[in-house]
Scaffold this active site. Structure first.
Site, PDB file in Angstrom:
ATOM      1  N   ASN A  98       1.036   6.257  -0.807  1.00 44.96           N
ATOM      2  CA  ASN A  98       1.999   7.275  -0.365  1.00 44.96           C
ATOM      3  C   ASN A  98       3.314   6.949  -1.069  1.00 44.96           C
ATOM      4  O   ASN A  98       4.022   6.032  -0.666  1.00 44.96           O
ATOM      5  CB  ASN A  98       2.156   7.219   1.163  1.00 44.96           C
ATOM      6  CG  ASN A  98       3.272   8.135   1.654  1.00 44.96           C
ATOM      7  OD1 ASN A  98       3.794   8.960   0.892  1.00 44.96           O
ATOM      8  ND2 ASN A  98       3.640   7.997   2.921  1.00 44.96           N
ATOM      9  N   HIS A 135       3.151  12.024   9.310  1.00 48.45           N
ATOM     10  CA  HIS A 135       3.733  10.710   9.025  1.00 48.45           C
ATOM     11  C   HIS A 135       4.912  10.470   9.960  1.00 48.45           C
ATOM     12  O   HIS A 135       5.654  11.398  10.283  1.00 48.45           O
ATOM     13  CB  HIS A 135       4.186  10.627   7.554  1.00 48.45           C
ATOM     14  CG  HIS A 135       4.495   9.227   7.147  1.00 48.45           C
ATOM     15  ND1 HIS A 135       5.678   8.620   7.477  1.00 48.45           N
ATOM     16  CD2 HIS A 135       3.764   8.307   6.471  1.00 48.45           C
ATOM     17  CE1 HIS A 135       5.659   7.372   7.002  1.00 48.45           C
ATOM     18  NE2 HIS A 135       4.511   7.162   6.397  1.00 48.45           N
ATOM     19  N   LYS A 167       5.967   8.518  -1.098  1.00 45.81           N
ATOM     20  CA  LYS A 167       7.174   9.003  -0.394  1.00 45.81           C
ATOM     21  C   LYS A 167       8.096   9.672  -1.421  1.00 45.81           C
ATOM     22  O   LYS A 167       7.610  10.261  -2.385  1.00 45.81           O
ATOM     23  CB  LYS A 167       7.839   7.858   0.380  1.00 45.81           C
ATOM     24  CG  LYS A 167       6.826   7.122   1.283  1.00 45.81           C
ATOM     25  CD  LYS A 167       7.444   6.211   2.290  1.00 45.81           C
ATOM     26  CE  LYS A 167       6.348   5.571   3.134  1.00 45.81           C
ATOM     27  NZ  LYS A 167       6.868   4.719   4.202  1.00 45.81           N
ATOM     28  N   GLU A 196      -0.406   3.853  11.736  1.00 46.44           N
ATOM     29  CA  GLU A 196       0.789   3.279  11.126  1.00 46.44           C
ATOM     30  C   GLU A 196       1.816   2.958  12.203  1.00 46.44           C
ATOM     31  O   GLU A 196       2.597   3.836  12.611  1.00 46.44           O
ATOM     32  CB  GLU A 196       1.413   4.277  10.128  1.00 46.44           C
ATOM     33  CG  GLU A 196       0.520   4.637   8.970  1.00 46.44           C
ATOM     34  CD  GLU A 196       1.339   5.018   7.730  1.00 46.44           C
ATOM     35  OE1 GLU A 196       1.003   4.534   6.650  1.00 46.44           O
ATOM     36  OE2 GLU A 196       2.323   5.776   7.862  1.00 46.44           O
ATOM     37  N   GLY A 245       7.745  -0.258   6.106  1.00 46.53           N
ATOM     38  CA  GLY A 245       8.899  -0.579   5.272  1.00 46.53           C
ATOM     39  C   GLY A 245       9.722  -1.741   5.783  1.00 46.53           C
ATOM     40  O   GLY A 245      10.821  -1.989   5.293  1.00 46.53           O
ATOM     41  N   GLU A 292       7.710   9.316   9.496  1.00 50.08           N
ATOM     42  CA  GLU A 292       9.016   9.718   8.954  1.00 50.08           C
ATOM     43  C   GLU A 292       9.234  11.214   9.153  1.00 50.08           C
ATOM     44  O   GLU A 292      10.369  11.651   9.375  1.00 50.08           O
ATOM     45  CB  GLU A 292       9.101   9.306   7.473  1.00 50.08           C
ATOM     46  CG  GLU A 292       9.250   7.789   7.344  1.00 50.08           C
ATOM     47  CD  GLU A 292       8.675   7.178   6.075  1.00 50.08           C
ATOM     48  OE1 GLU A 292       8.390   7.914   5.117  1.00 50.08           O
ATOM     49  OE2 GLU A 292       8.503   5.947   6.069  1.00 50.08           O
ATOM     50  N   SER A 324       3.526  -1.967   5.699  1.00 49.98           N
ATOM     51  CA  SER A 324       3.773  -3.232   4.995  1.00 49.98           C
ATOM     52  C   SER A 324       2.487  -3.904   4.496  1.00 49.98           C
ATOM     53  O   SER A 324       2.377  -5.136   4.528  1.00 49.98           O
ATOM     54  CB  SER A 324       4.593  -4.192   5.860  1.00 49.98           C
ATOM     55  OG  SER A 324       5.868  -3.634   6.129  1.00 49.98           O
TER      56      SER A 324
HETATM   57  P1  13P Z   1       5.112   0.607   3.610  1.00 45.68           P
HETATM   58  O1  13P Z   1       3.805   0.187   2.976  1.00 45.68           O
HETATM   59  O2  13P Z   1       6.247   0.707   2.619  1.00 45.68           O
HETATM   60  O3  13P Z   1       5.446  -0.198   4.830  1.00 45.68           O
HETATM   61  O4  13P Z   1       4.904   2.126   4.123  1.00 45.68           O
HETATM   62  C1  13P Z   1       3.787   2.417   4.897  1.00 45.68           C
HETATM   63  C2  13P Z   1       3.683   3.885   5.010  1.00 45.68           C
HETATM   64  O5  13P Z   1       4.497   4.512   5.662  1.00 45.68           O
HETATM   65  C3  13P Z   1       2.605   4.572   4.288  1.00 45.68           C
HETATM   66  O6  13P Z   1       2.495   5.891   4.668  1.00 45.68           O
END
Ligand code: 13P
Length: 244
Positions: free
Chosen positions: A9, A93, A11, A164, A170, A95, A208
């Site tokens: 992903n 997601h 982002k 997640e 992150g 976010e 992560s």
């Molecule tokens: P990270 O791997 O940067 O923690 O992000 C995970 C994520 O949100 C994947 O969709």
């Protein structure tokens, strides 16, 4: 037997030169024993599709509209994603739930819109740290998933689920393999009860995931791969996770 799936992903990262280098690195490291995909910003779908066409690496988007078409400025429909060969669309997601106020119901409608056009939704669920500390993890993820199951009914067996935990995204703080496995087992039982096909469905872990923790996570019985954020942006890191 469930084939493992590792999805990058990106982002809101990337540029045309950086993407070209990243995809070249991912292509060069084939073959993989897992299924591999990248979910890229919409504007890069054309180039990503052209670069990956003919390979066994799949691509997808990071969101999709719940509407089929119409006056929805800024939205992108599932039919459009299908035109560009998208196999996957991430929906729900954390976010987007947090920054765009996406409700469980809207996420379910997005999953339904994707499936209607043959795009597999990767439905994300996960609790915040406060919810975990309050002992609400199971209730939160079950509520998020049940909205999707309720709307999709028997078609729910066609989705991919991604667990997640918000506190692990992150942050460099990953769920332990045991913590993740415990939630995955709950989700699989819920999917099995609702669809009868839970044993065949893929449940990814995200938060992560790095080259050095991926193998331990992916060796858990109910963890079928990963949804990778930061570590999907460098070919060497992403490739190492796909091989873990
Ligand atoms: P990270 O791997 O940067 O923690 O992000 C995970 C994520 O949100 C994947 O969709």
């Amino acid at each position: 037997m469930r084939t493992k799936l590792v999805v990058g992903n990106w982002k809101m990262h990337g540029s045309r030169p950086a993407n070209a280098e990243l995809l070249a690195g991912v292509l060069a490291a084939r073959p993989y024993t897992t299924d591999v995909a990248v979910c890229v910003p919409y504007v890069y779908l054309t180039e990503t599709a052209a670069t990956l066409a003919g390979s066994d690496i799949r691509w997808g988007a990071q969101d999709v509209s719940s509407h089929a078409q119409g006056a929805y400025t800024g939205e992108v429909s599932a039919a459009m994603l299908a035109e560009f060969g998208c196999r996957y669309a991430i929906v729900g997601h954390s976010e987007r739930r947090a920054y765009h106020a996406e409700s469980d119901q809207l996420v379910a409608e997005k999953a339904q819109a994707a499936l209607a056009k043959g795009v597999t939704p990767i439905v994300c669920v996960g609790e915040t740290l406060a919810q975990r500390d309050a002992g609400e993890t199971e209730a939160v993820v079950k509520r998020q998933l049940s909205a999707v199951i309720h709307l999709l009914a028997h078609c729910a067996s066609e989705i991919v689920v991604a667990y997640e935990p918000v506190w692990a995204i992150g942050t460099g703080r990953t769920a332990s393999p045991e913590q993740a496995q415990a939630v995955h087992a709950v989700l699989r039982a819920q999917l099995q009860a609702a669809t009868g096909h839970g044993a065949a469905m893929r449940i990814l872990y995200g938060g992560s995931v790095k080259a050095d923790n991926a193998a331990a996570l992916f060796s858990q019985p109910d963890i079928d791969g990963g949804l990778i954020g930061g570590a999907s942006l460098k070919a060497a890191d992403f490739v190492a996770i796909c091989r873990a």
